[in-house]
Design an enzyme around this catalytic site. Sequence first.
Site, PDB file in Angstrom:
ATOM      1  N   GLY A  88      -8.660   6.428   0.511  1.00 10.56           N
ATOM      2  CA  GLY A  88      -7.274   6.120   0.843  1.00 10.56           C
ATOM      3  C   GLY A  88      -6.749   5.021  -0.051  1.00 10.56           C
ATOM      4  O   GLY A  88      -7.481   4.386  -0.807  1.00 10.56           O
ATOM      5  N   ASP A  97      -0.107  -6.724   9.501  1.00 11.78           N
ATOM      6  CA  ASP A  97       0.219  -5.349   9.088  1.00 11.78           C
ATOM      7  C   ASP A  97      -0.440  -4.338  10.039  1.00 11.78           C
ATOM      8  O   ASP A  97      -1.210  -3.476   9.610  1.00 11.78           O
ATOM      9  CB  ASP A  97      -0.241  -5.119   7.648  1.00 11.78           C
ATOM     10  CG  ASP A  97       0.439  -3.903   7.005  1.00 11.78           C
ATOM     11  OD1 ASP A  97       1.447  -3.430   7.576  1.00 11.78           O
ATOM     12  OD2 ASP A  97      -0.026  -3.446   5.955  1.00 11.78           O
TER      13      ASP A  97
END
Length: 757
Positions: free
Chosen positions: A460, A574
């Site tokens: 990713g 985040d």
Amino acid sequence: MGSNAYWFAIWFTNSKDKTVVWTADRDTPVNNRGSRVSIRRDGTMVLTDVDGRIKWQTNTTNTDVAAAELLNTGNLVLKNRRGNILWQSFDIPTDTLLPSQLLTKDKKLISSLRKGSLESGYFNLYFGSDNVLSLISDSPQISSIYWPSPYSDIYASGRTNYNGSRFAVLDDKGMLFSSDHYQANASDMGSGIKRRLTIDPDGNLRIYSLTNSTGLWMITWQAISQPCQVHGACGSNGLCVYTPKPKCICTPGYAANDPRDWDAGCKPIFNLTLVNSEVKFLELSQFDYFGSDLYYKPNFTLEACRELCRSDSGCKGFTYRTFGNGHCYAKSDLFNGFASPDFPGSVYIKLPRSLQVSKPSIFHDSSTMCESPEAEILLGSPSIYNIARKTVRWGYIYSFCLALGAIELLFFVLGWWFLFTKHGVPASVEAGYRMISNQFRRFNYAELKKATKNFREELGRGGSGAVYKGVLADDRVVAVKRLGDVVQGEDEFWAEMRTIGKINHINLVRMWGFCSEGRHRLLVYEYVDNMSLDRHLFNPNFLGWKQRFAVALGTAKGLAYLHHECLEWVIHCDVKPENILLDGEFQPKIADFGLAKLSRRDSPGSEISRIRGTKGYMAPEWALNQPITAKVDVYGYGVVILEMVKGIKFSNWVVDDADNHKIPLKSLDRTVKEKSEGGNSSWVESIVDSRLEGNYSRKQAATLIQLGLSCVEEDQSKRPTMLLWSKLSWNVKMKQIKFQIECNCLIFYFSRLCKYY
């Protein structure tokens, strides 16, 4: 104390510094020559000084006392001939609680005065009249409770005062439990480890675990993640600040009485008698002084508060809180001063107009960044200055010892090379080596390049860098994150890695190590089988309701650990589905925590903006330039659980009414309020993921929706804390869902029925 001062004490024999856990009379030592301990005929054990005077004795007067025995638990006992315990040291603790030792309503732990000292200090752990386990600063100047937080009631802290038994205990596995429903776990939970619970000279309560190989203690839990929350840490007129480590400074306009002893506090450098026309006020944003309120004025303007303090000769300053309507607190004393990024207001110091002073620097060099200030220095301890002097005095000796150590290390490396490369490695030795090397460590770039096959298989890519799958030499499967632009230099990066490497929780991705060579910055994590939450939520292979529910609760526990229980103060910054990974059993593990300081997230092409976070999950305070606190994570978490309920990304939501142009979250909130009135649950079906085809609990779904909306309140003070989330217990019986929190709310609708502040 002089070198001739001795104590009758109990300590850990395997600890490097012979850590003392109990003393007979800590404030009155005896002479080492001629003092003695004996058991008298009346059954009392006495400590006598060289002149025969009794300095301490037990309260036993039973002539059946046969012997004194020190048990392996650390308990000193007096027994009769039948082996029954007549007296035990566990009943009169000093500053330490050992596993299985009970702290009850008539006992307390009292800290030492300073590091390395045995005499009594000013901080206590005890059960108060409200039946709650508390930490109190009991100094000559003032007495005040600082844990649990005095800013919220006990129920908001997950406690209850419906508790007549009043006891607390640390068990053999590292769990601390008290009868007011408080519970905490050591980060290395498990049997076979020597531990202690100690209230330290800085006022913090900590669990320590002993490393047998070195004899050193490791902090595995502490009650207060931000040391400046300890009342009295810096004395009268003192301020506790983060720069980035916590330290004491004087309030502007004041000077330290003794720079080596912050218990002595600070004194004014001006005449306290001020004429109104000669007065000015210095604003210190995000500072406060707890307590010492002359008066409290709600719904008051800032100017009215200023004039009130100006005209009162007993007022030394005032605090003005800005949440909701203005709140004015005039201060008779400047005590318990602290800096906090969570504080929604300022303190105004009353000073002579002619006095020129500067504002202190707080929260490191950028208070709006999500950073993790270390909390390792014991505030106010003069030992810091002593260490500095000794370093200069013994510099040459240290250099000599360092040289000898280097020679010894060279011989060790040569021996290791000869043994392992020339003659092979026995299976038992190899197993031991693997066990050691599997801990957090530093990797070299060539090693990780080989493990990832030249970074071939990408798992990713995000704002902080790309992640690759790899297999280490010991066959461990890992995920290697290759960071982009990194702010820190070599030493700073290593310091941050040591901080992150200490963090360990079942719902956090474990970091195995890192690499820092030249421009290369890589992080090595455990490999999590089922990848990130977004791949199992927004795709055809979606999670069932039971799995989603477990992910919501597990993620909350991980964030609560970072915010409230972690040894370092960590804000994620985040929180989003891409940063929540799922293991083989679909249990959540939060990734990328602690990285806010490492990466430049405003690089070209990054979806993460200069204000740190991912669009759609960012709290409003980023854009409003308000103080950044742990509540930004609560906001992101709220968006995530609402997405789990709906089954689609926030950015794809469309609200089917006349106000489509409005923000979906606001429209959803209005819809829930309108349709949930009167107990009607039909609105739930219109929100929950239709792919579930009705296979979910309506009550659980309704509660999750309401909880999620509470988390995304625009006003951060109205959002709950993750600590409350982590205390939730879900009981399922006969398909009836009872959502219970440990604040005596029997059926809890998160923001509707219970008030937190």
